[in-house]
Write an enzyme that holds these catalytic residues in place. Structure first.
Site, PDB file in Angstrom:
ATOM      1  N   PRO A 203       0.886  -1.235  -0.107  1.00  0.00           N
ATOM      2  CA  PRO A 203      -0.035  -0.135  -0.052  1.00  0.00           C
ATOM      3  C   PRO A 203       0.901   1.135   0.126  1.00  0.00           C
ATOM      4  O   PRO A 203       1.812   1.284   0.690  1.00  0.00           O
ATOM      5  CB  PRO A 203      -0.930  -0.024   1.153  1.00  0.00           C
ATOM      6  CG  PRO A 203      -0.765  -1.379   1.679  1.00  0.00           C
ATOM      7  CD  PRO A 203       0.228  -2.167   1.124  1.00  0.00           C
ATOM      8  N   ASN A 204       0.341   2.240  -0.819  1.00  0.00           N
ATOM      9  CA  ASN A 204       0.749   3.698  -0.798  1.00  0.00           C
ATOM     10  C   ASN A 204       2.203   3.723  -1.477  1.00  0.00           C
ATOM     11  O   ASN A 204       2.661   4.701  -1.932  1.00  0.00           O
ATOM     12  CB  ASN A 204       0.877   4.350   0.393  1.00  0.00           C
ATOM     13  CG  ASN A 204      -0.479   4.340   1.092  1.00  0.00           C
ATOM     14  OD1 ASN A 204      -1.247   4.719   0.542  1.00  0.00           O
ATOM     15  ND2 ASN A 204      -0.620   3.950   2.467  1.00  0.00           N
TER      16      ASN A 204
ATOM     17  N   ARG B 150       4.825  11.043  -1.649  1.00  0.00           N
ATOM     18  CA  ARG B 150       4.449  10.712  -0.425  1.00  0.00           C
ATOM     19  C   ARG B 150       5.500  10.864   0.783  1.00  0.00           C
ATOM     20  O   ARG B 150       6.589  10.172   0.534  1.00  0.00           O
ATOM     21  CB  ARG B 150       3.920   9.213  -0.207  1.00  0.00           C
ATOM     22  CG  ARG B 150       3.624   8.781   1.170  1.00  0.00           C
ATOM     23  CD  ARG B 150       3.342   7.022   1.311  1.00  0.00           C
ATOM     24  NE  ARG B 150       3.159   6.644   2.485  1.00  0.00           N
ATOM     25  CZ  ARG B 150       3.403   5.573   2.784  1.00  0.00           C
ATOM     26  NH1 ARG B 150       4.162   4.576   2.034  1.00  0.00           N
ATOM     27  NH2 ARG B 150       3.404   5.017   4.189  1.00  0.00           N
TER      28      ARG B 150
ATOM     29  N   TYR C 131      10.733   9.052   2.295  1.00  0.00           N
ATOM     30  CA  TYR C 131      10.679   8.119   1.282  1.00  0.00           C
ATOM     31  C   TYR C 131      11.607   8.615   0.103  1.00  0.00           C
ATOM     32  O   TYR C 131      11.737   7.763  -0.848  1.00  0.00           O
ATOM     33  CB  TYR C 131       9.371   7.566   0.852  1.00  0.00           C
ATOM     34  CG  TYR C 131       8.514   6.989   1.930  1.00  0.00           C
ATOM     35  CD1 TYR C 131       8.976   5.689   2.218  1.00  0.00           C
ATOM     36  CD2 TYR C 131       7.643   7.616   2.466  1.00  0.00           C
ATOM     37  CE1 TYR C 131       8.178   5.066   3.220  1.00  0.00           C
ATOM     38  CE2 TYR C 131       6.761   6.915   3.500  1.00  0.00           C
ATOM     39  CZ  TYR C 131       7.095   5.825   3.774  1.00  0.00           C
ATOM     40  OH  TYR C 131       6.517   5.043   4.972  1.00  0.00           O
TER      41      TYR C 131
ATOM     42  N   ASN D 190       8.094  -5.698  -0.090  1.00  0.00           N
ATOM     43  CA  ASN D 190       8.070  -4.287   0.809  1.00  0.00           C
ATOM     44  C   ASN D 190       6.363  -4.392   1.215  1.00  0.00           C
ATOM     45  O   ASN D 190       5.729  -3.859   0.302  1.00  0.00           O
ATOM     46  CB  ASN D 190       8.351  -3.046   0.297  1.00  0.00           C
ATOM     47  CG  ASN D 190       8.335  -2.016   1.308  1.00  0.00           C
ATOM     48  OD1 ASN D 190       7.482  -2.102   2.066  1.00  0.00           O
ATOM     49  ND2 ASN D 190       8.859  -0.971   0.931  1.00  0.00           N
TER      50      ASN D 190
ATOM     51  N   ALA E  34       2.463  -0.670   4.928  1.00  0.00           N
ATOM     52  CA  ALA E  34       1.849  -1.020   6.633  1.00  0.00           C
ATOM     53  C   ALA E  34       1.316  -2.416   6.774  1.00  0.00           C
ATOM     54  O   ALA E  34       1.223  -2.595   7.979  1.00  0.00           O
ATOM     55  CB  ALA E  34       0.736   0.054   6.564  1.00  0.00           C
TER      56      ALA E  34
ATOM     57  N   HIS F 218       2.891  -4.866   9.487  1.00  0.00           N
ATOM     58  CA  HIS F 218       3.004  -4.554  11.019  1.00  0.00           C
ATOM     59  C   HIS F 218       1.366  -5.484  11.436  1.00  0.00           C
ATOM     60  O   HIS F 218       1.184  -5.498  12.706  1.00  0.00           O
ATOM     61  CB  HIS F 218       2.636  -3.130  11.506  1.00  0.00           C
ATOM     62  CG  HIS F 218       3.651  -2.535  10.718  1.00  0.00           C
ATOM     63  ND1 HIS F 218       5.257  -2.743  11.027  1.00  0.00           N
ATOM     64  CD2 HIS F 218       3.843  -1.471   9.789  1.00  0.00           C
ATOM     65  CE1 HIS F 218       5.811  -1.910  10.321  1.00  0.00           C
ATOM     66  NE2 HIS F 218       5.053  -1.065   9.355  1.00  0.00           N
TER      67      HIS F 218
ATOM     68  N   GLU G 126      12.139  -9.404   2.947  1.00  0.00           N
ATOM     69  CA  GLU G 126      11.477  -8.094   3.366  1.00  0.00           C
ATOM     70  C   GLU G 126      12.348  -7.031   3.145  1.00  0.00           C
ATOM     71  O   GLU G 126      13.340  -6.877   3.798  1.00  0.00           O
ATOM     72  CB  GLU G 126      11.004  -8.470   4.746  1.00  0.00           C
ATOM     73  CG  GLU G 126       9.888  -7.124   5.043  1.00  0.00           C
ATOM     74  CD  GLU G 126       9.266  -7.320   6.127  1.00  0.00           C
ATOM     75  OE1 GLU G 126       8.344  -8.444   6.336  1.00  0.00           O
ATOM     76  OE2 GLU G 126       9.624  -6.848   7.151  1.00  0.00           O
TER      77      GLU G 126
ATOM     78  N   HIS H 228      12.344  -2.470   3.436  1.00  0.00           N
ATOM     79  CA  HIS H 228      11.613  -1.296   3.768  1.00  0.00           C
ATOM     80  C   HIS H 228      12.564   0.001   3.364  1.00  0.00           C
ATOM     81  O   HIS H 228      13.775  -0.204   3.843  1.00  0.00           O
ATOM     82  CB  HIS H 228      11.085  -1.311   5.152  1.00  0.00           C
ATOM     83  CG  HIS H 228      10.210  -2.091   5.649  1.00  0.00           C
ATOM     84  ND1 HIS H 228       9.046  -2.012   5.325  1.00  0.00           N
ATOM     85  CD2 HIS H 228      10.470  -3.440   6.221  1.00  0.00           C
ATOM     86  CE1 HIS H 228       8.212  -3.345   5.759  1.00  0.00           C
ATOM     87  NE2 HIS H 228       9.084  -4.052   6.162  1.00  0.00           N
TER      88      HIS H 228
ATOM     89  N   ARG I  43      11.102   5.154  13.617  1.00  0.00           N
ATOM     90  CA  ARG I  43       9.870   5.970  13.337  1.00  0.00           C
ATOM     91  C   ARG I  43       8.481   5.376  14.526  1.00  0.00           C
ATOM     92  O   ARG I  43       9.119   5.299  15.691  1.00  0.00           O
ATOM     93  CB  ARG I  43       9.153   5.629  12.080  1.00  0.00           C
ATOM     94  CG  ARG I  43      10.161   5.938  10.810  1.00  0.00           C
ATOM     95  CD  ARG I  43       9.625   5.568   9.425  1.00  0.00           C
ATOM     96  NE  ARG I  43       8.400   6.267   9.275  1.00  0.00           N
ATOM     97  CZ  ARG I  43       7.627   6.083   8.148  1.00  0.00           C
ATOM     98  NH1 ARG I  43       7.802   4.921   7.277  1.00  0.00           N
ATOM     99  NH2 ARG I  43       6.408   6.707   7.920  1.00  0.00           N
TER     100      ARG I  43
END
Length: 143
Positions: free
Chosen positions: A9-10, A17, A22, A73, A76, A79, A97, A99, A106
């Site tokens: 997502p996103n 964003r 990022y 990746n 969200a 989590h 994985e 990120h 964060r």
């Protein structure tokens, strides 16, 4: 090697964003970087992005017998998506994985990954470079 790169997502909004977190390069820039890196190593990389959990799980399932490795990746979903965790565990294709941001610096919830236990490794905080390091893991025969 044949890589499937899954972005959650996103991530389609990269470059717009939160560029302070990022970066300013867009999603197409990320895919081009990954594909060029793979090609220079006699490999291929197919990039997909979805904001929908089920589509991500479908892509993981479809990777069986098609791809040698998954670089994911989950965004969200990292989590809280036990469904993605289960999907990764259900296939024999190894996953790594990634990120872009420094998730441990964060919000506290971002420091916990429920999907990482189904992966052979996790890398974060290296920006786009993290995807290439994850590919190196498999290209160097560590996967």
């Amino acid at each position: 090697m044949k890589f499937l790169i899954i972005n959650g997502p996103n991530l389609n909004l990269l470059g717009r964003r939160e560029p302070g977190i990022y970066g300013e390069r867009g999603y197409d820039d990320l895919c081009r970087l990954i594909q060029d890196y793979a090609a220079a190593r006699q490999s291929t990389a197919d990039c997909i992005q979805s904001n929908h959990e089920g589509a991500i799980i479908d892509a993981i399932h479809a990777a069986e017998g098609v791809y040698d490795a998954i670089i994911i990746n989950p965004g969200a979903y990292t989590h809280y998506s036990y469904a993605i965790l289960d999907g990764l565990k259900a296939v024999s294709v190894p996953a790594y994985e990634v990120h872009i941001s420094q998730i441990d610096r964060r919000e506290p919830f971002r420091a916990v990954s429920v999907t990482a236990p189904a992966c052979v490794g996790q890398i974060y905080g290296l920006g786009f470079e993290g995807y290439l390091r994850a590919m190196d893991h498999f290209l160097e025969g560590e996967g």
